[in-house]
Each structure stands twice: as C-alpha cells, then as structure tokens.
Design an enzyme around this catalytic site. Structure first.
Site, PDB file in Angstrom:
ATOM      1  CE  LYS A 121      -0.450  -0.922   6.318  1.00  0.00           C
ATOM      2  NZ  LYS A 121      -1.053   0.420   6.561  1.00  0.00           N
TER       3      LYS A 121
ATOM      4  CD  GLU B 216      -1.680  -9.519   8.315  1.00  0.00           C
ATOM      5  OE1 GLU B 216      -1.046 -10.509   7.868  1.00  0.00           O
ATOM      6  OE2 GLU B 216      -1.159  -8.399   8.459  1.00  0.00           O
TER       7      GLU B 216
ATOM      8  CB  SER C 282       2.513   6.900   7.568  1.00  0.00           C
ATOM      9  OG  SER C 282       1.229   7.290   8.030  1.00  0.00           O
TER      10      SER C 282
HETATM   11  C1  LIG Z   1      -1.291   0.902   7.903  1.00  0.00           C
HETATM   12  C2  LIG Z   1      -0.984   2.349   8.051  1.00  0.00           C
HETATM   13  C3  LIG Z   1      -0.465   2.882   9.262  1.00  0.00           C
HETATM   14  C4  LIG Z   1      -0.282   2.068  10.502  1.00  0.00           C
HETATM   15  O1  LIG Z   1       0.644   1.046  10.435  1.00  0.00           O
HETATM   16  P1  LIG Z   1       2.040   1.096  11.181  1.00  0.00           P
HETATM   17  O2  LIG Z   1       2.521  -0.293  11.070  1.00  0.00           O
HETATM   18  O3  LIG Z   1       1.770   1.509  12.607  1.00  0.00           O
HETATM   19  O4  LIG Z   1       2.880   2.079  10.484  1.00  0.00           O
HETATM   20  C5  LIG Z   1      -0.133   4.220   9.299  1.00  0.00           C
HETATM   21  N1  LIG Z   1      -0.323   5.035   8.237  1.00  0.00           N
HETATM   22  C6  LIG Z   1      -0.825   4.562   7.073  1.00  0.00           C
HETATM   23  C7  LIG Z   1      -0.998   5.526   5.938  1.00  0.00           C
HETATM   24  C8  LIG Z   1      -1.177   3.216   6.937  1.00  0.00           C
HETATM   25  O5  LIG Z   1      -1.683   2.775   5.778  1.00  0.00           O
END
Ligand SMILES: *Cc1c(COP(=O)(O)O)cnc(C)c1O
Length: 404
Positions: free
Chosen positions: A95, A117, A380
């Site tokens: 993020k 948000e 992610s």
């Molecule tokens: C917020 C989040 C997501 C989901 O958000 P996307 O916009 O779909 O990438 C995925 N993995 C993590 C670790 C997150 O914090």
C-alpha cells in the site's frame, strides 16, 4: 498496440465492454477533473519521477527481492515458485507504494490537508505514515464498528499524527467511511486531497493507483529475466480492490505467453453467498462512482482477510476478465488459513491473510505444472497483523475437533 483499451476519461474497452468511468455528482466531478489534470501532467514530469524513485528506494526500501521459495517448490514438486516480497516494504505491504506517489502529487497540488477512508486500518496507517513524512495534516474516516475492532490501528494512526473520524451512519463500516470521505472531498476539494487506497473509484483513481503500483511488476519482470533469462509462465496475486494485482499484472499484460490469474476471496464458499468475489460471481454495475463487477449480495460481503472485504473490484480487472486477458478464481477462508501456516513453516515467512489467498492458489497449481515452469506470486504483505486472529481461529478449530 496494447490489449488495454482505455479512453482519456478512464473508460476501459468502450463499446463492447465498458468499465470504470466516473458516475459522480457535479461537485465531485470538478474535484476529479482537477486531480486528473495534475496526474496527467506530473506522470510525465521527470522531476516528479525522480522524487518518486528516491522515496521508493530510500524510504520504502525498493527494489524488494524476487525470492525463490525453494523449499515450498520442492515440497510441492512442480513449477518453481517465486515470491515478490512486498511484505518487506516499510510498513509491511504494497500500500505504501501508492500512498507515497499520491502524497507527492498532493504536495505538487499545494493541498492543505489529506483525507482517506480505511476499513481494517491498513490504508489509514499507510496514509498517516506519508502525511507524517511530508508534514501534511491528515484525516482518516473509519466506520465506528471498525474503530472498535481495530483499536490498535486507530492508535497507530493517532501516533503518526492523524485525526481519526468514526463514521456513525448505516452499518458503520467501510462503505459509510467512503461515503463520509467523499462528502468531505466534495465540500473541500479546493484545498483537500483525497488519497484513495486501491485501484477502484471514479476516474482518475484506477489509472493513478495502477501507475504508482506498477513498480511491482516492472521490478518482477526485470528480476525474473535476470534470474531465469525468460518471462514467467504464470503470475498471480490476491484481488480485493485489485491494486497489488494490477501493479504486478500491468507490466506483463502485453506478453501473451504470460498467464495471469487473480485470486478472489471465496470466504465461506462461493455457494454460501458469504464471500467477496465479484469477478467470480457478480454482474457489471455501478458502485462508489465507477462501473465494475459487483457482488450479488453486498450485505454478505466477507473474507477471513479484512483487506479483501470489498463488494466491488477495480474496473481494469473487470475489463481483463471481459476480454479474457486474465482469469479470476477463488480461494476460501480455510484454504487461505492453511497456506498461511504452510508458508510460515516451509519458508519462515508469515504472510498476510490477504496474500495467503494467492499463495494457496500457487500451492494448488504448481504441482500440475512442469518443473521448468515459473510462477510469480505477489506476497502483498506480512502477517504480523494477523497473528492474533489466526491464534483465535486455531483455538476454535481445536475446540471443534475435541467436540467431534
Ligand atoms: C489492502 C491489502 C490487500 C488488498 O488490496 P488490493 O488493492 O486488492 O491489493 C492485499 N494485501 C494486503 C497485505 C493488504 O494490506
């Protein structure tokens, strides 16, 4: 020519399939036009690009590794699995790539304050972080129910200097937080920057978030060519709003040999209706000012991973599905939890529950592929934030076993 056909108003695939665009009242339209003009200008500005690169490197810690998960690969006995380590970024997820990019734009636009948000609080923390770094006043809207469920994240944001406003209308969760943030933006856009957290929302947000997150796929492509001398056979990522996924996918979209699979949360099962898988089960509709696949029954929106809990999805993913460039599948809560535990044990990496959906899909698919084939998974985020939740779930599971 690219397979991605998008108009200057952010409409993907106009004509046959149309997703994205901007379905907003007049006040917001003016704000978004101003934002779009700034984004169009600065995305081609060398000075801006240099500054963004600087913070990616020096603050976030990029490039992060494309890590060969050798033990996991050996245990599964199929394709080689590489993990793109977004979990190693400052603040522990992808993020921050987007919040750094947008805050630099906010500065260029002379914004006096930033608003955002947040659902579980991850995007709120990433936004409060960059506002601390750039000394910009920050207000985060969060559903009142979520402020109670995620009290520690509220405190994190406050420590970072942000003001957290609890949204008290309706169900008091993410939807109400978005509604109140949009109202604030429509009234105050002259000096306020709305920092959106995923590749969703009205134009220009999906294209802007893709622009800042594409560093994931650009790095992964270069690293794969360095390590393997060729492109991967399959790339995969979890899809909530779809920002880590589009960041990985977009730089590969015009490489037809690369298969692209997005993984949605099947929650308690697609048949149960209790999930957050609009691409797998939903229909095109308008939500929060843009057109995309939307879940049938948004009231039942649920995932084990709070960050995937959204009834709509990015317009570009909706378009990739419609034209068949990407495939979208799903992984349920139980499978994600098992992948969480497996990656922890085999590689010493505790993944976020969100990312565990993509890991689970790779675990299911690798054994069906040849040993010389390559999978890249977007890891992610890291799972520290989820450890207490997993502890409770395993306790409950143990209880079930004892009672059986
Ligand atoms: C917020 C989040 C997501 C989901 O958000 P996307 O916009 O779909 O990438 C995925 N993995 C993590 C670790 C997150 O914090």
């Amino acid at each position: 020519m690219s397979v991605v056909n998008v108009t200057k108003d952010g409409v993907f695939g106009p004509g046959e399939h149309d997703f994205g665009g901007s379905y907003v009242p007049e006040g917001l339209r003016k704000a978004l036009d101003k934002l779009d003009a700034a984004f169009q200008y600065y995305k081609n500005d060398e000075q801006f690009e240099r500054e963004f690169d600087y913070y990616l490197r020096e603050y976030i810690g990029r490039p992060n590794p494309l890590y060969y998960a050798e033990r996991l690969t050996r245990e599964l006995g199929g394709a080689k699995i590489y993990l793109k380590r977004e979990d190693l970024n400052h603040t522990g997820a992808h993020k921050i790539n987007n919040t750094v990019g947008q805050v630099l734009l906010a500065k260029r636009m002379n914004a006096g304050r930033v608003i955002a948000e947040t659902g579980a609080g991850q995007h709120g923390v990433a936004t409060a972080t960059v506002c601390a770094l750039f000394d910009i006043p920050c207000t985060i809207y969060m559903g009142e129910v979520d402020t109670q469920r995620q009290a520690l994240n509220v405190f994190r944001m406050q420590m970072l200097g942000a003001e957290v406003i609890a949204a008290k209308s309706g169900n008091r969760t993410l939807k109400e937080a978005v509604d109140e943030a949009l109202m604030d933006y429509a009234e105050n856009y002259e000096d306020t920057f709305y920092l959106l957290g995923s590749a969703v929302g009205p134009h220009p947000f999906p294209l802007m978030v893709r622009h800042f997150q594409s560093v994931i796929g650009r790095e992964a492509k270069r690293q794969c060519l360095e390590k393997e001398g060729r492109l991967p056979d399959l790339i995969t990522a979890c899809v909530g709003g779809g920002s880590n996924a589009i960041g990985l996918f977009y730089p590969f979209v015009d490489d037809p040999a690369v298969n692209i699979v997005g993984v949605e949360p099947a929650g308690k099962g697609l048949d149960s209706g209790v999930h957050a898988a609009p691409l797998c089960t939903g229909k095109p509709d308008v939500i929060h000012g843009f057109k995309c696949y939307v879940m049938e029954d948004a009231e039942n929106c649920h995932s084990i991973a709070a960050g995937l809990d959204y009834p709509g999805v990015g317009p570009e993913h909706s378009y990739y599905k419609a034209i068949g460039r990407a495939e979208y599948t799903s992984i349920d809560d139980e499978q994600a939890l098992n992948a969480f535990l497996t990656l922890s044990k085999t590689e010493g990496i505790i993944p976020a529950l969100e990312s565990s959906h993509a890991i689970a899909y790779a675990m299911e698919t690798a054994p069906k592929m040849d040993k010389d084939q390559i999978i890249i998974v977007s890891l992610s985020g890291r799972g520290d934030k989820d450890v207490a939740q997993v502890f409770d779930m395993l306790k409950a599971r143990e209880g079930e076993l004892q009672n059986a």
